[in-house]
Design a protein around this motif. Structure first.
Motif, PDB file in Angstrom:
ATOM      1  N   VAL A   7      49.676  40.216  37.928  1.00  0.00           N
ATOM      2  CA  VAL A   7      49.197  40.100  38.713  1.00  0.00           C
ATOM      3  C   VAL A   7      49.687  41.607  39.003  1.00  0.00           C
ATOM      4  O   VAL A   7      50.614  41.416  39.730  1.00  0.00           O
ATOM      5  CB  VAL A   7      48.150  39.614  39.779  1.00  0.00           C
ATOM      6  N   ASP A   8      48.729  42.608  39.119  1.00  0.00           N
ATOM      7  CA  ASP A   8      49.206  43.317  39.904  1.00  0.00           C
ATOM      8  C   ASP A   8      48.453  43.561  41.558  1.00  0.00           C
ATOM      9  O   ASP A   8      47.794  44.200  41.595  1.00  0.00           O
ATOM     10  CB  ASP A   8      49.187  45.392  39.338  1.00  0.00           C
ATOM     11  N   LEU A  25      44.414  42.660  37.151  1.00  0.00           N
ATOM     12  CA  LEU A  25      44.424  41.110  35.910  1.00  0.00           C
ATOM     13  C   LEU A  25      44.248  41.312  35.179  1.00  0.00           C
ATOM     14  O   LEU A  25      43.293  41.777  34.248  1.00  0.00           O
ATOM     15  CB  LEU A  25      43.605  40.786  36.888  1.00  0.00           C
ATOM     16  N   VAL A  26      45.274  40.759  34.587  1.00  0.00           N
ATOM     17  CA  VAL A  26      45.426  40.451  32.865  1.00  0.00           C
ATOM     18  C   VAL A  26      46.401  39.211  32.849  1.00  0.00           C
ATOM     19  O   VAL A  26      46.722  38.797  33.398  1.00  0.00           O
ATOM     20  CB  VAL A  26      46.207  41.510  31.961  1.00  0.00           C
ATOM     21  N   GLY A  38      41.039  43.389  33.467  1.00  0.00           N
ATOM     22  CA  GLY A  38      39.995  43.515  34.526  1.00  0.00           C
ATOM     23  C   GLY A  38      40.418  43.778  36.259  1.00  0.00           C
ATOM     24  O   GLY A  38      41.628  44.121  36.141  1.00  0.00           O
ATOM     25  N   TRP A  39      39.620  44.246  36.791  1.00  0.00           N
ATOM     26  CA  TRP A  39      40.443  44.072  38.587  1.00  0.00           C
ATOM     27  C   TRP A  39      38.981  43.206  39.536  1.00  0.00           C
ATOM     28  O   TRP A  39      37.696  42.630  39.500  1.00  0.00           O
ATOM     29  CB  TRP A  39      39.537  45.640  38.710  1.00  0.00           C
ATOM     30  N   ALA A  40      39.732  42.599  40.769  1.00  0.00           N
ATOM     31  CA  ALA A  40      39.472  42.412  41.821  1.00  0.00           C
ATOM     32  C   ALA A  40      39.928  42.395  43.314  1.00  0.00           C
ATOM     33  O   ALA A  40      40.611  43.376  43.500  1.00  0.00           O
ATOM     34  CB  ALA A  40      39.825  40.815  41.772  1.00  0.00           C
ATOM     35  N   ALA A 225      49.986  45.679  35.437  1.00  0.00           N
ATOM     36  CA  ALA A 225      49.055  43.435  35.103  1.00  0.00           C
ATOM     37  C   ALA A 225      49.510  43.724  34.095  1.00  0.00           C
ATOM     38  O   ALA A 225      49.581  42.037  33.568  1.00  0.00           O
ATOM     39  CB  ALA A 225      47.713  43.962  35.374  1.00  0.00           C
ATOM     40  N   ALA A 226      49.098  44.399  33.034  1.00  0.00           N
ATOM     41  CA  ALA A 226      49.188  44.086  31.199  1.00  0.00           C
ATOM     42  C   ALA A 226      50.470  44.055  31.499  1.00  0.00           C
ATOM     43  O   ALA A 226      51.541  42.500  30.719  1.00  0.00           O
ATOM     44  CB  ALA A 226      48.903  45.207  29.831  1.00  0.00           C
TER      45      ALA A 226
END
Length: 286
Positions: A7-8, A25-26, A38-40, A225-226
């Motif tokens: 989580v970034d 998010l990964v 993806g992203w949130a 995130a990765a």
């Protein structure tokens, strides 16, 4: 199969008139396959993704200050980032209760409410517990030999003021593309990461880094995130053999939890060269 989440996190939670920034998010598994990516936007959306994606035994690495108790200044773990990784041009932003934005603290509370366990590197959670810890992508990049940055972190985020203005964005994109190629090479690492196994992360490899600021930030959040997901997997695989616990001697909160940061480290980045950290801290989340 164990899942590892990265989580970034955007520090700002947003306001009634301004939306929060994106969080990258990964999620990967033990084979390096990307399960979700993806992203949130907003803490609630990030928590919803984590709850839906994690499974018993999952390990979550979060790029954000999670446990903050100091009213001013910076936490011990942040000072130790600069002390031990400053030679590699890595330092940490100070976090304290006086800051207007502390999304990580809100995430900490929400994840605990969801039944997940904060891991400070100083205890041993149950094998089936979902644990989350604080990480920092820059310490992974210079602390893991797999990335091949022996001298300094890559400048893939900010523009280089030492270059002519007309060259800065192009050079940043080149550095970012080089970082992606190094991430792609982790398919043969231990643990592995295979960006091509998910359509979202595969685009990191297939498409060049954009020059436009907003598009670059969108890409950079997913990259971080990765890196966090791989860091979580690396912790599960290597533990204190290749990590150190920054801030381990800081004061605990009223429940005995210490604000720490788990950082990959070469021998020369540790506080006491020649003395393995496992000699005085002996724990792992799995």
């Amino acid at each position: 199969m164990t899942r590892f989440l990265g989580v970034d996190l955007a520090w700002g939670e947003g306001t009634g008139s301004r939306a929060a920034n994106e969080s990258g998010l990964v999620c990967i598994d033990e084979t390096g396959t990307v399960i979700e990516a993806g992203w949130a936007v907003g803490i609630d959306a990030v928590v919803a993704w984590i709850v839906a994606t994690a499974s018993p035994g999952s390990v979550i690495a979060v790029d954000a200050p999670l446990l903050v108790q100091n009213e001013t200044g910076m936490r011990l773990c942040e000072r130790e980032v600069g002390q031990r990784y400053g030679r590699w041009q890595v330092s940490a932003y100070p976090s304290n209760l006086g800051l207007p934005a502390l999304g990580g603290v809100a995430l900490f509370s929400a994840l605990e409410a969801a039944g997940f366990q904060y891991f400070d590197g100083l205890s041993t959670p149950a094998a089936d517990a979902v644990v989350f810890f604080e990480a920092y992508p820059h310490t992974t990049l210079v602390g893991a030999e797999e990335f091949g940055y022996p001298d300094a972190r890559p400048r893939y985020k900010r523009l280089d003021p030492g270059l002519p203005v007309a060259e800065r964005r192009r050079r940043r994109a080149e550095v970012c593309d080089d970082l992606v190629s190094r991430l792609q090479a982790l398919t043969s690492a231990t643990p592995p990461l295979d960006l091509d196994t998910h359509p979202v992360t595969a685009l990191l490899v297939a498409e060049p880094s954009p020059l436009k600021e907003s598009a670059h930030k969108h890409r950079e959040d997913l990259i971080d995130a990765a890196i966090c997901a791989w860091t979580a997997s690396a912790w599960s695989r290597w533990g204190l053999e290749r990590f150190q616990v920054l801030g381990a001697s800081d004061a605990p909160d009223d429940r005995g939890r210490v604000p720490t940061l788990l950082a990959m480290a070469r021998p020369e980045q540790r506080s006491k060269p020649g003395i393995p950290i496992s000699a005085y801290i002996t724990s792992s989340p799995q």
